[in-house]
Design a protein around this motif. Structure first.
Motif, mmCIF file in Angstrom:
data_model
loop_
_atom_site.group_PDB
_atom_site.id
_atom_site.type_symbol
_atom_site.label_atom_id
_atom_site.label_comp_id
_atom_site.label_asym_id
_atom_site.label_seq_id
_atom_site.Cartn_x
_atom_site.Cartn_y
_atom_site.Cartn_z
ATOM 1 N N SER A 13 38.554 27.296 18.683
ATOM 2 C CA SER A 13 37.346 26.957 19.460
ATOM 3 C C SER A 13 36.924 28.050 20.447
ATOM 4 C CB SER A 13 37.570 25.657 20.236
ATOM 5 O OG SER A 13 37.822 24.619 19.333
ATOM 6 N N PRO A 14 37.857 28.738 21.112
ATOM 7 C CA PRO A 14 37.403 29.747 22.093
ATOM 8 C C PRO A 14 36.518 30.849 21.505
ATOM 9 C CG PRO A 14 39.741 29.271 22.397
ATOM 10 C CD PRO A 14 39.316 28.572 21.137
ATOM 11 N N VAL A 15 36.561 31.065 20.196
ATOM 12 C CA VAL A 15 35.734 32.164 19.651
ATOM 13 C C VAL A 15 34.279 31.752 19.440
ATOM 14 C CG1 VAL A 15 37.725 33.111 18.404
ATOM 15 C CG2 VAL A 15 36.041 31.777 17.143
ATOM 16 N N VAL A 16 34.008 30.460 19.526
ATOM 17 C CA VAL A 16 32.648 29.981 19.231
ATOM 18 C C VAL A 16 31.632 30.649 20.160
ATOM 19 C CG1 VAL A 16 31.156 27.933 19.305
ATOM 20 C CG2 VAL A 16 33.410 27.813 18.244
ATOM 21 N N GLY A 17 30.584 31.160 19.575
ATOM 22 C CA GLY A 17 29.519 31.788 20.369
ATOM 23 C C GLY A 17 29.729 33.259 20.659
ATOM 24 N N THR A 18 30.915 33.788 20.358
ATOM 25 C CA THR A 18 31.145 35.213 20.616
ATOM 26 C C THR A 18 30.483 36.044 19.513
ATOM 27 O OG1 THR A 18 33.246 35.148 19.425
ATOM 28 C CG2 THR A 18 33.324 34.769 21.800
ATOM 29 N N ARG A 19 30.327 37.339 19.798
ATOM 30 C CA ARG A 19 29.659 38.247 18.847
ATOM 31 C C ARG A 19 30.650 39.231 18.244
ATOM 32 N NH1 ARG A 19 23.930 37.996 19.567
ATOM 33 N NH2 ARG A 19 23.624 36.047 20.649
#
Ligand code: GAL
Length: 679
Positions: free
Chosen positions: A399-405
């Motif tokens: 989940s922590p990677v969600v939205g990262t580029r």
């Protein structure tokens, strides 16, 4: 993972961002099952943590078994059941395949092949993209769908049709011919302009009236390449127009985001998705490992990087993939131990925030009954279900990677139109193929641990340190300028052969090849000298090359390698020209894989792009936010690898000091603070 999605027009339109988790989804075909099975399905979907379910993809024949009113009763029930279970719906408009009555009552909606043969119903997508009758019937269904479900609380996403153009992209019927003429009138205004653009002075092809213009149907000789190129453009636009017609009905009645599933893949080339992308609220791709290719995993990485390009770097959705085998290749390979996790993470690493599968429950009948599914024929007892559970749990931990580029310092310029045109009927060599060239350079960069953004011609390349331009055969002056500007502002640019040869009308840019890049590379190609199928040529450096050689005359470049033998012996084979703060390299041949790797190693060093010799069976990709870096390491090998990265591994929940040892077949996603500037 069953938190409801909350998409709205203001939010980044990617399911998953809204929930803060990676969305797990699937196609579900409740039409194929008795309602008693639905209860079981929904219970198991909850057990697996399915967030998003695509339904009504092939629902038309159930909704309208005969012309006349729609029967939504079953669709109403499954929508309600999914909603009650907290599972959101990716709702198909249902128009991808018409019911059998369409061909009986309106046979003129059926598409035709180039030789005039009719494509009969009995499979799927048996419709002509330009058919006004098909469009009208489809929009009646879409209107009814939008009115009925536009505000439904379960609705998260509209899914227009399905894989538009998978089977019906090119239609040569009379209806398409008329639509093609309309498209051409809009493009050229006058017949004179068309005659000039197509070079119809050749072979007595000059048109005296619009009515004589036809699609490029089967002929006894090669056709007119400019005609063929425009027909491909028209065909891509015709399906986009169909998408936009459905989209506009949906938007007028519903505020839920709209998309369709693209096919960014090696075996479909008929849609120029650069022009489609702006019309999709989120970019969704379907990807299946293609075992007909030399390196299916490298192609996965290419497809994912290109899909991210379509999404302009924003997170995207993998709308379909398989848990194991597909059912449409000559040999349908099952995924090996751990391959489901590795391939799913291959997409997440390269920017996907949603992973969805075709399909939920394996079918009992029909052409896809041997296709794998989240819930296989063996039910919940077998290893397949256990793997689905394992993947779901892993996605939760990410989940922590969600939205990262994705962090990339290298770019590759990719063009569907060059793909179409470079492989035309009457080129210097059929052996020089567009996609394999692009794949080869991408694969080499991947095996150096270098992540590549794949971008459209004309993209502003400022900020990239390395730019690779494979076989960009047709391009506009503006596209060429963007590449020259990249070199001038400091990038190392590599151009490969048969780039910059023609203008948008497939007419040669005069004055010596490659007209669009002659000045930039500081060299001119006087003649193409392609090689026989099995032939290789030796270069001065000891490198070997195949397929292609050229007689190159240097104007202002340094010669970095020379043909030793073959038809272009003694001619430069690799050149470099210093340009502003950067450089422009040109290779006049098709280097073998090892030589491509060696060249890119040199170019990365010049460009200051850090390379890591991980080889072709490892993915290393960084996703970054303002404060964090997530290093994905996917080890497809049969032995462990060690990668110099420290932090917290989200997969094993362990602290990694100094370097990560990734066992054979394992994956790691290592979170660390960001100390450097990403691209
Ligand atoms: C896609 C299609 C799905 C299913 C899947 C099988 O092309 O959208 O409906 O056919 O392939 O791999």
């Amino acid at each position: 993972m069953s938190t409801p999605l909350t998409l709205s027009a203001e939010q980044p339109l990617v399911p998953g961002w809204a929930t803060g988790t990676i969305t797990l989804g699937c196609d579900y075909n409740p039409e194929q099952w008795d309602e008693s099975v639905w209860v079981d399905d929904i219970r198991l979907m909850r057990e697996l943590g399915v967030d998003l379910v695509a339904i009504n993809i092939f629902g038309w024949a159930q909704l309208q078994p005969q012309p006349g009113p729609f029967d939504f009763s079953r669709l109403d029930r499954i929508m309600a059941m999914l909603h009650e279970a907290g599972i959101r719906v990716n709702l198909g408009t249902g128009t991808s395949s018409p019911p059998p009555w369409m061909a009986r009552i309106h046979p003129e909606t059926l598409p035709r092949f180039a030789d005039g043969t009719l494509a009969w119903p009995g499979g799927r997508q048996a419709w002509c993209p330009s058919s006004p009758i098909f469009r009208q019937k489809a929009l009646e269904l879409v209107t009814a769908m939008a009115e009925r479900y536009g505000d439904h609380p379960a609705l998260a996403l509209w899914h227009v049709s399905n894989e538009l153009g998978c089977h019906n992209a090119l239609c040569y019927c009379d209806v398409s011919a008329a639509a093609f003429r309309t498209w051409l009138r809009q493009r050229y205004g006058t017949l004179d302009a068309l005659n000039t653009a197509w070079g119809t002075a050749f072979w007595s092809q000059r048109y005296g009236t619009w009515d004589d213009v036809l699609p490029p149907r089967a002929t006894r000789s090669a056709g007119n390449p400019a005609h063929v190129l425009d027909f491909k453009r028209f065909s891509s636009d015709a399906l986009l127009e169909h998408y936009r017609a459905e989209e506009s009905v949906l938007r007028s009645r519903s505020s839920v985001p709209v998309t369709t599933n693209l096919m960014v893949t090696a075996h479909i080339q008929t849609q120029d998705y650069w022009s489609w992308a702006p019309h999709l609220d989120l970019i969704a791709n379907d990807h299946y490992l293609d075992h007909r290719l030399g390196d299916p995993l490298a192609e996965l990485a290419f497809s994912a990087d290109l899909t991210r390009g379509l999404a302009a770097g924003r997170p995207w959705m993998l709308m379909e993939t398989s848990t194991s085998a597909v059912s449409w290749q000559p040999v349908n390979h099952a995924k090996r131990e751990g391959e489901l996790v590795r391939t799913a993470l291959g997409h997440v690493a390269r920017g996907a925030d949603s992973i969805c599968f075709f399909q939920w429950r394996a079918s009992r009948s029909g052409a896809e009954k041997f296709h794998s599914a989240l819930l296989p024929h063996s039910g919940t007892a077998g290893a397949g279900w256990a793997q689905s559970l394992e993947l779901s749990a892993l996605l939760d931990r990410l989940s922590p990677v969600v939205g990262t580029r994705v962090d990339a310092r290298a770019a590759m310029v990719f063009s569907w139109q060059s793909w179409w045109a470079a492989e035309g009927d009457a080129q210097p060599s059929r052996l020089l193929q567009y996609l394999p060239e692009a794949h080869r350079y991408h694969r080499a960069l991947r095996s150096l641990g270098v992540t590549v953004d794949i971008v459209a011609p004309g993209t502003d390349l400022a900020g990239y340190d390395l730019v690779v331009v494979p076989t960009l055969y047709t391009l506009t002056d503006d596209d060429a300028r963007a590449i020259a500007d990249a070199a001038a502002s400091g990038a190392t640019v590599l151009i490969t052969p048969f780039s910059g040869i023609v203008d948008e009308n497939d007419a040669i840019r005069p004055g010596g090849y490659p007209g669009a890049f002659r000045e930039l590379i500081g060299a001119v190609v006087d003649e193409f000298r392609p090689l026989a199928a099995e032939a290789t040529v030796l270069l001065d450096s000891g490198r070997r090359a195949r397929i292609w050689s050229e007689q190159v005359r240097v104007l202002s470049a340094e010669v970095r390698d020379t043909f030793v033998d073959g038809p272009a012996a003694a001619s430069p084979a690799l050149t470099r020209r210093a340009v502003g703060a950067g450089s422009a390299w040109y290779t006049a041949t098709v280097l073998d894989d090892e030589s491509v790797l060696a060249l890119l190693r040199e170019l990365c060093a010049e460009a200051g792009v850090p390379a890591l010799e991980v080889g072709p069976d490892v993915d290393i990709v960084n996703r970054v936010s303002a404060t964090e870096r997530f290093t994905f390491i996917i080890n497809h090998r049969t032995e462990a690898i060690t990668v110099p990265v420290a932090g917290h591994d989200l997969v094993s929940d362990e602290r990694i000091e100094g370097s990560a040892v990734v066992p054979a077949g394992a994956v790691r996603v290592i979170a660390s603070g960001r100390s450097d500037r990403g691209h």
